[in-house]
Each structure stands twice: as structure tokens, then as C-alpha cells.
Design a protein around this motif. Structure first.
Motif, PDB file in Angstrom:
ATOM      1  N   SER A   1     -18.833 -14.510  93.700  1.00  0.00           N
ATOM      2  CA  SER A   1     -20.054 -14.276  92.434  1.00  0.00           C
ATOM      3  C   SER A   1     -19.043 -14.260  90.622  1.00  0.00           C
ATOM      4  CB  SER A   1     -20.737 -12.608  92.456  1.00  0.00           C
ATOM      5  OG  SER A   1     -21.498 -13.264  91.345  1.00  0.00           O
TER       6      SER A   1
ATOM      7  N   LEU B   1     -20.191 -18.087  93.279  1.00  0.00           N
ATOM      8  CA  LEU B   1     -20.636 -18.186  94.532  1.00  0.00           C
ATOM      9  C   LEU B   1     -22.137 -18.700  94.137  1.00  0.00           C
ATOM     10  CD1 LEU B   1     -21.629 -16.808  97.337  1.00  0.00           C
ATOM     11  CD2 LEU B   1     -22.202 -14.498  95.632  1.00  0.00           C
ATOM     12  N   GLU B   2     -22.886 -18.364  92.945  1.00  0.00           N
ATOM     13  CA  GLU B   2     -23.852 -19.540  92.369  1.00  0.00           C
ATOM     14  C   GLU B   2     -24.112 -21.027  93.084  1.00  0.00           C
ATOM     15  OE1 GLU B   2     -26.369 -19.346  88.598  1.00  0.00           O
ATOM     16  OE2 GLU B   2     -24.398 -20.636  87.335  1.00  0.00           O
TER      17      GLU B   2
ATOM     18  N   MET C   1     -25.284 -26.296  97.850  1.00  0.00           N
ATOM     19  CA  MET C   1     -25.994 -25.791  99.823  1.00  0.00           C
ATOM     20  C   MET C   1     -27.467 -26.398  99.189  1.00  0.00           C
ATOM     21  SD  MET C   1     -25.538 -22.796 102.176  1.00  0.00           S
ATOM     22  CE  MET C   1     -26.568 -22.429 101.512  1.00  0.00           C
ATOM     23  N   ALA C   2     -27.728 -25.621  98.372  1.00  0.00           N
ATOM     24  CA  ALA C   2     -29.383 -26.572  98.158  1.00  0.00           C
ATOM     25  C   ALA C   2     -29.611 -27.871  97.470  1.00  0.00           C
ATOM     26  CB  ALA C   2     -30.157 -25.804  97.412  1.00  0.00           C
TER      27      ALA C   2
ATOM     28  N   LEU D   1     -20.700 -18.893 104.967  1.00  0.00           N
ATOM     29  CA  LEU D   1     -21.828 -18.078 103.856  1.00  0.00           C
ATOM     30  C   LEU D   1     -21.962 -16.421 104.117  1.00  0.00           C
ATOM     31  CD1 LEU D   1     -21.162 -18.047 100.962  1.00  0.00           C
ATOM     32  CD2 LEU D   1     -23.135 -19.363 100.525  1.00  0.00           C
ATOM     33  N   ARG D   2     -23.406 -16.464 104.934  1.00  0.00           N
ATOM     34  CA  ARG D   2     -24.118 -15.460 105.231  1.00  0.00           C
ATOM     35  C   ARG D   2     -22.814 -14.318 105.675  1.00  0.00           C
ATOM     36  NH1 ARG D   2     -29.212 -18.656 107.715  1.00  0.00           N
ATOM     37  NH2 ARG D   2     -30.029 -19.838 105.960  1.00  0.00           N
TER      38      ARG D   2
ATOM     39  N   ALA E   1     -21.430 -22.714  95.141  1.00  0.00           N
ATOM     40  CA  ALA E   1     -21.544 -23.138  96.146  1.00  0.00           C
ATOM     41  C   ALA E   1     -22.844 -22.420  96.778  1.00  0.00           C
ATOM     42  CB  ALA E   1     -20.733 -21.448  97.599  1.00  0.00           C
ATOM     43  N   TYR E   2     -24.580 -21.998  96.248  1.00  0.00           N
ATOM     44  CA  TYR E   2     -25.064 -22.606  96.713  1.00  0.00           C
ATOM     45  C   TYR E   2     -26.306 -23.617  96.122  1.00  0.00           C
ATOM     46  CZ  TYR E   2     -26.158 -17.210  98.857  1.00  0.00           C
ATOM     47  OH  TYR E   2     -25.698 -16.142 100.099  1.00  0.00           O
TER      48      TYR E   2
ATOM     49  N   GLN F   1     -27.780 -30.661  91.135  1.00  0.00           N
ATOM     50  CA  GLN F   1     -28.242 -30.529  91.976  1.00  0.00           C
ATOM     51  C   GLN F   1     -30.198 -30.724  91.737  1.00  0.00           C
ATOM     52  OE1 GLN F   1     -30.359 -27.411  92.507  1.00  0.00           O
ATOM     53  NE2 GLN F   1     -30.611 -27.350  90.242  1.00  0.00           N
TER      54      GLN F   1
ATOM     55  N   GLU G   1     -23.137 -22.768 105.738  1.00  0.00           N
ATOM     56  CA  GLU G   1     -23.667 -22.203 105.361  1.00  0.00           C
ATOM     57  C   GLU G   1     -24.112 -20.455 106.004  1.00  0.00           C
ATOM     58  OE1 GLU G   1     -28.641 -21.925 105.548  1.00  0.00           O
ATOM     59  OE2 GLU G   1     -28.045 -23.547 105.768  1.00  0.00           O
TER      60      GLU G   1
END
Length: 247
Positions: free
Chosen positions: A214, A219-220, A226-227, A202-203, A222-223, A43, A199
């Protein structure tokens, strides 16, 4: 056609593997398969997208270019004009790229290290360029040990993707996207056929779903996926620079 064979120190004692980068070695590719535990390293440089598979599932991919058979991380300024060696312009190589020409094959129902003898990275003979695989008396070199470790990580990671993808689909966390691009030279192209992390969805997940993701390490990932999409702008700028240099 690849000629994948089980690697051994008798038949392949004089094999060497060229580690230089360049299109001639198969590096000019738009996509590199990846797995969610590699996202942390990827990433920082590459967008991470999800591509549908023939079986109806999804495979995460590191996006290296915006068109088929184009890798924008290959610096087109040759370091060696004869051999067309190129610099890979990122500090991290996706494992699926770096491990070539090695692959995992099944022998006696066990995953074993294989090598593609027809791959352009494979050379033969003591005078050939590249990294040796075996020591003079038959032991493995540090290079081959590293490649074997990398292949194991890739094999296990691709296997573990099934749970990650199942969780994303269960929570409806993938959405298709299309990117229309207008370059500095006024040419246009469209990036399509991929999915990314949804996104907004996910929120909206509740605490139970977030805890489940998590605990599994999803979860990590996925973020991070996304980033990583912020690097789409970097790819566009790389293409602009390449087009300008070619004019």
C-alpha cells in the motif's frame, strides 16, 4: 525499420503528426505496454495482463484484442473510406499508443524526445495533414508539449515498473491463466501466454505485506489490474459484434 532521430526545430520545422486512428497508422495491435500508475485510467476499459519478457521478468499490458494484430477498439465502420480513418471506441487511449510516433532516446546520457521519421503518422510540409510540432518562429506547439509530457510519464512509468513487478513476484502474486472462448458463430479460440493477479494469494497476505504494498502504491494497482479482468467479457462481445458485421 524505425528511423528514430533526435527531434529539433531546424531539421523538423515542417513536420506534422497525424492523430487520426486506423490500422494504416499502426493501431491494429493486440497489446499496449503500460505501467502501474496508468492502471487507474486503463481499468475502466481494458483488461490488464502481465506478459513475460525475454529477460525473464514481466511487463504489464493493456489487452486490446484477443488475437495477434487485432485491436477490437478500432471501429471498422470507416469515417472516411479513402483514408480508412477509424474511431477508437473508448474514452481513454493507452499512453503507449497515443504517444506514437514519438519515443524517448538517449542523447548525451540524457533521455531526449525522438521521432520515428518512417512512421505512417509523420507528414511533412505546411499543406500536409496533421498537428504541427513547431511554431513559425521555432517554439514548440501545445501538441508537442503534451506529447513530451506524455513521453516523460511513459519513460518514468516503465522504469518504475521494476519495483512493482519485483514486489508482485516477491509475494507470489502473479499466476498464469488460459481463456478458452466459444464465439456466437461457434468458432473457438484460446487466449494464453499471460499472467494475472493471483486473487487468492492477495487475500492471504498479512498486514505487514499489505502495508508495504500500500505504501508503495502497488496494492491499489494490483486491485485495479484484478478488477480490469472483467473486461474480458467486453472483448468477447466486441469480437462477436465484429464477426456478425463481417458476415
Amino acid at each position: 525499420m524505425p528511423q528514430a532521430v533526435l527531434l529539433n526545430n531546424i531539421d523538423h520545422h515542417d513536420l506534422r503528426v497525424i492523430t487520426a486512428r486506423g490500422a494504416r497508422y499502426g493501431d491494429d495491435t493486440m497489446l499496449a505496454p503500460t505501467f502501474f500508475r496508468e492502471f487507474r485510467d486503463l481499468q475502466a476499459y481494458y483488461p490488464i495482463v502481465f506478459q513475460k519478457t525475454a529477460q525473464g521478468g514481466f511487463q504489464p499490458m493493456a489487452l486490446l484484442g484477443l488475437r495477434a494484430d487485432e485491436n477490437l477498439f478500432l471501429d471498422k465502420r470507416f469515417l472516411d473510406g479513402r483514408n480508412q480513418i477509424q474511431r477508437w471506441d473508448a474514452h481513454y487511449l493507452p499512453i503507449a499508443v497515443e504517444r506514437l510516433p514519438f519515443l524517448i532516446g538517449i542523447a548525451d546520457d540524457e533521455p531526449m524526445l525522438h521521432i520515428d521519421l518512417d512512421h505512417p503518422r509523420v507528414a511533412r510540409g505546411a499543406a500536409a495533414e496533421g498537428e504541427p510540432l513547431f511554431l513559425e518562429h521555432g517554439g514548440t506547439t501545445a501538441f508537442l508539449q503534451r506529447m513530451a509530457s506524455m513521453l516523460r510519464a511513459l519513460h518514468d512509468g516503465l522504469r518504475d515498473n521494476a519495483g512493482f513487478i519485483a514486489a508482485l513476484l516477491r509475494h507470489r502474486l502473479l499466476e498464469p491463466f488460459t481463456l478458452d472462448i466459444r464465439l456466437d458463430d461457434r468458432s473457438e479460440l484460446r487466449l494464453t501466454g499471460f499472467h494475472t493477479i493471483y486473487e487468492q494469494r492477495l487475500r492471504e497476505l498479512d498486514g505487514t505485506a499489505l502495508h508495504e504494498l500500500s505504501q508503495a502504491g502497488y496494492l491499489e494497482a494490483a486491485y485495479m489490474a484484478m478488477a480490469s479482468m472483467s473486461h474480458l467479457r467486453d472483448l468477447i462481445e466486441r469480437m462477436n459484434r465484429r464477426r456478425a458485421a463481417d458476415r
